[in-house]
Design a protein around this motif. Structure first.
Motif, PDB file in Angstrom:
ATOM      1  N   ALA A   7      11.856 -16.949  78.930  1.00  0.00           N
ATOM      2  CA  ALA A   7      13.103 -16.414  79.478  1.00  0.00           C
ATOM      3  C   ALA A   7      12.848 -15.003  79.962  1.00  0.00           C
ATOM      4  O   ALA A   7      12.476 -14.137  79.193  1.00  0.00           O
ATOM      5  N   ALA A   8      12.981 -14.779  81.242  1.00  0.00           N
ATOM      6  CA  ALA A   8      12.554 -13.491  81.773  1.00  0.00           C
ATOM      7  C   ALA A   8      13.652 -12.740  82.499  1.00  0.00           C
ATOM      8  O   ALA A   8      13.385 -11.921  83.349  1.00  0.00           O
ATOM      9  N   THR A   9      14.866 -13.043  82.178  1.00  0.00           N
ATOM     10  CA  THR A   9      15.941 -12.290  82.815  1.00  0.00           C
ATOM     11  C   THR A   9      16.980 -11.904  81.761  1.00  0.00           C
ATOM     12  O   THR A   9      17.046 -12.498  80.689  1.00  0.00           O
ATOM     13  N   LEU A  10      17.711 -10.930  82.102  1.00  0.00           N
ATOM     14  CA  LEU A  10      18.852 -10.554  81.256  1.00  0.00           C
ATOM     15  C   LEU A  10      20.107 -10.690  82.117  1.00  0.00           C
ATOM     16  O   LEU A  10      20.973  -9.830  82.111  1.00  0.00           O
ATOM     17  N   ASP A  11      20.178 -11.782  82.864  1.00  0.00           N
ATOM     18  CA  ASP A  11      21.321 -12.018  83.741  1.00  0.00           C
ATOM     19  C   ASP A  11      22.611 -12.033  82.938  1.00  0.00           C
ATOM     20  O   ASP A  11      22.702 -12.724  81.920  1.00  0.00           O
ATOM     21  N   GLU A  35       5.190  -3.084  73.024  1.00  0.00           N
ATOM     22  CA  GLU A  35       4.532  -2.818  74.306  1.00  0.00           C
ATOM     23  C   GLU A  35       3.398  -3.815  74.530  1.00  0.00           C
ATOM     24  O   GLU A  35       2.532  -3.976  73.672  1.00  0.00           O
ATOM     25  N   GLY A  36       3.424  -4.495  75.651  1.00  0.00           N
ATOM     26  CA  GLY A  36       2.393  -5.482  75.954  1.00  0.00           C
ATOM     27  C   GLY A  36       2.889  -6.908  75.778  1.00  0.00           C
ATOM     28  O   GLY A  36       2.273  -7.850  76.250  1.00  0.00           O
ATOM     29  N   CYS A  37       4.004  -7.072  75.111  1.00  0.00           N
ATOM     30  CA  CYS A  37       4.562  -8.404  74.892  1.00  0.00           C
ATOM     31  C   CYS A  37       5.179  -8.903  76.199  1.00  0.00           C
ATOM     32  O   CYS A  37       5.841  -8.156  76.911  1.00  0.00           O
ATOM     33  N   GLU A  38       4.952 -10.176  76.489  1.00  0.00           N
ATOM     34  CA  GLU A  38       5.460 -10.740  77.744  1.00  0.00           C
ATOM     35  C   GLU A  38       6.968 -10.934  77.743  1.00  0.00           C
ATOM     36  O   GLU A  38       7.562 -11.213  78.775  1.00  0.00           O
ATOM     37  N   ARG A  39       7.588 -10.831  76.596  1.00  0.00           N
ATOM     38  CA  ARG A  39       9.038 -11.047  76.544  1.00  0.00           C
ATOM     39  C   ARG A  39       9.842  -9.802  76.896  1.00  0.00           C
ATOM     40  O   ARG A  39      11.052  -9.897  77.097  1.00  0.00           O
ATOM     41  N   VAL A  40       9.182  -8.662  76.920  1.00  0.00           N
ATOM     42  CA  VAL A  40       9.884  -7.406  77.204  1.00  0.00           C
ATOM     43  C   VAL A  40      10.475  -7.433  78.608  1.00  0.00           C
ATOM     44  O   VAL A  40       9.809  -7.822  79.563  1.00  0.00           O
ATOM     45  N   PRO A  42      12.669  -4.952  81.320  1.00  0.00           N
ATOM     46  CA  PRO A  42      13.306  -3.660  81.571  1.00  0.00           C
ATOM     47  C   PRO A  42      14.737  -3.859  82.058  1.00  0.00           C
ATOM     48  O   PRO A  42      15.007  -4.791  82.821  1.00  0.00           O
ATOM     49  N   PHE A  43      15.622  -3.040  81.591  1.00  0.00           N
ATOM     50  CA  PHE A  43      17.018  -3.093  82.053  1.00  0.00           C
ATOM     51  C   PHE A  43      17.489  -1.656  82.133  1.00  0.00           C
ATOM     52  O   PHE A  43      17.470  -0.941  81.137  1.00  0.00           O
ATOM     53  N   TYR A  48      14.208  -4.247  76.811  1.00  0.00           N
ATOM     54  CA  TYR A  48      14.847  -5.067  75.782  1.00  0.00           C
ATOM     55  C   TYR A  48      14.082  -6.360  75.587  1.00  0.00           C
ATOM     56  O   TYR A  48      13.270  -6.758  76.418  1.00  0.00           O
ATOM     57  N   CYS A  49      14.400  -7.039  74.497  1.00  0.00           N
ATOM     58  CA  CYS A  49      13.762  -8.308  74.184  1.00  0.00           C
ATOM     59  C   CYS A  49      14.832  -9.394  74.114  1.00  0.00           C
ATOM     60  O   CYS A  49      15.720  -9.317  73.261  1.00  0.00           O
TER      61      CYS A  49
END
Ligand code: SF4
Length: 95
Positions: A7-11, A35-40, A42-43, A48-49
Motif C-alpha cells: 500500500a503506497a498511498t495515503l489517499d 528510514e529505508g523501509c519501503e512502507r514509508v 511522505p505526506f 508516515y507508515c
C-alpha cells in the motif's frame, strides 16, 4: 514475476489538529529506525507508515515486524540483532 505491491498511498488522509488522520486513525510520524523501509510514505513535510499508526511504539518492543528493510536475528549470546536485508535477497523474494 509480478511485483508485490505494498500500500503506497495515503489517499484520503487529512491533517487534523491531533495529527494525520487516515481511515479514522491518527498516524504518527515515522521514527529513525523506519528510514529505508519501503512502507514509508511522505505526506506534506513529514513521513508516515500506513502499516502501523505509531511507529515509535512498534520499535519500542524490538524490530518492527512489518519492516521491509531489516529483519530481527539472534546472535550467539542470545541478543536480538537487527540485520539489514540485502537487496539481492529482497529481489529474490519479489519485492
Ligand atoms: S512498517 Fe515498521 S519500519 Fe516500516 S515504516 Fe512502518 S513502522 Fe516503520
Amino acid at each position: 514475476m509480478a511485483k508485490k505491491a505494498i500500500a503506497a498511498t495515503l489517499d484520503g488522509a487529512v491533517m487534523t489538529a491531533e495529527g494525520l488522520s487516515y481511515k479514522g486513525v491518527i498516524l504518527e510520524p515515522i521514527v529513525e529506525q523506519c528510514e529505508g523501509c519501503e512502507r514509508v510514505i511522505p505526506f506534506e513535510d513529514a513521513k508516515y507508515c500506513p502499516a502501523y499508526a505509531q511507529p515509535a511504539r512498534k520499535w519500542a518492543h524490538g524490530v518492527c515486524n512489518f519492516a521491509t528493510h531489516v529483519r530481527a536475528g539472534v546472535d550467539k549470546e542470545g541478543k536480538v540483532k537487527v540485520n539489514p536485508l540485502k537487496a539481492s535477497k529482497r529481489a529474490a523474494r519479489g519485492r
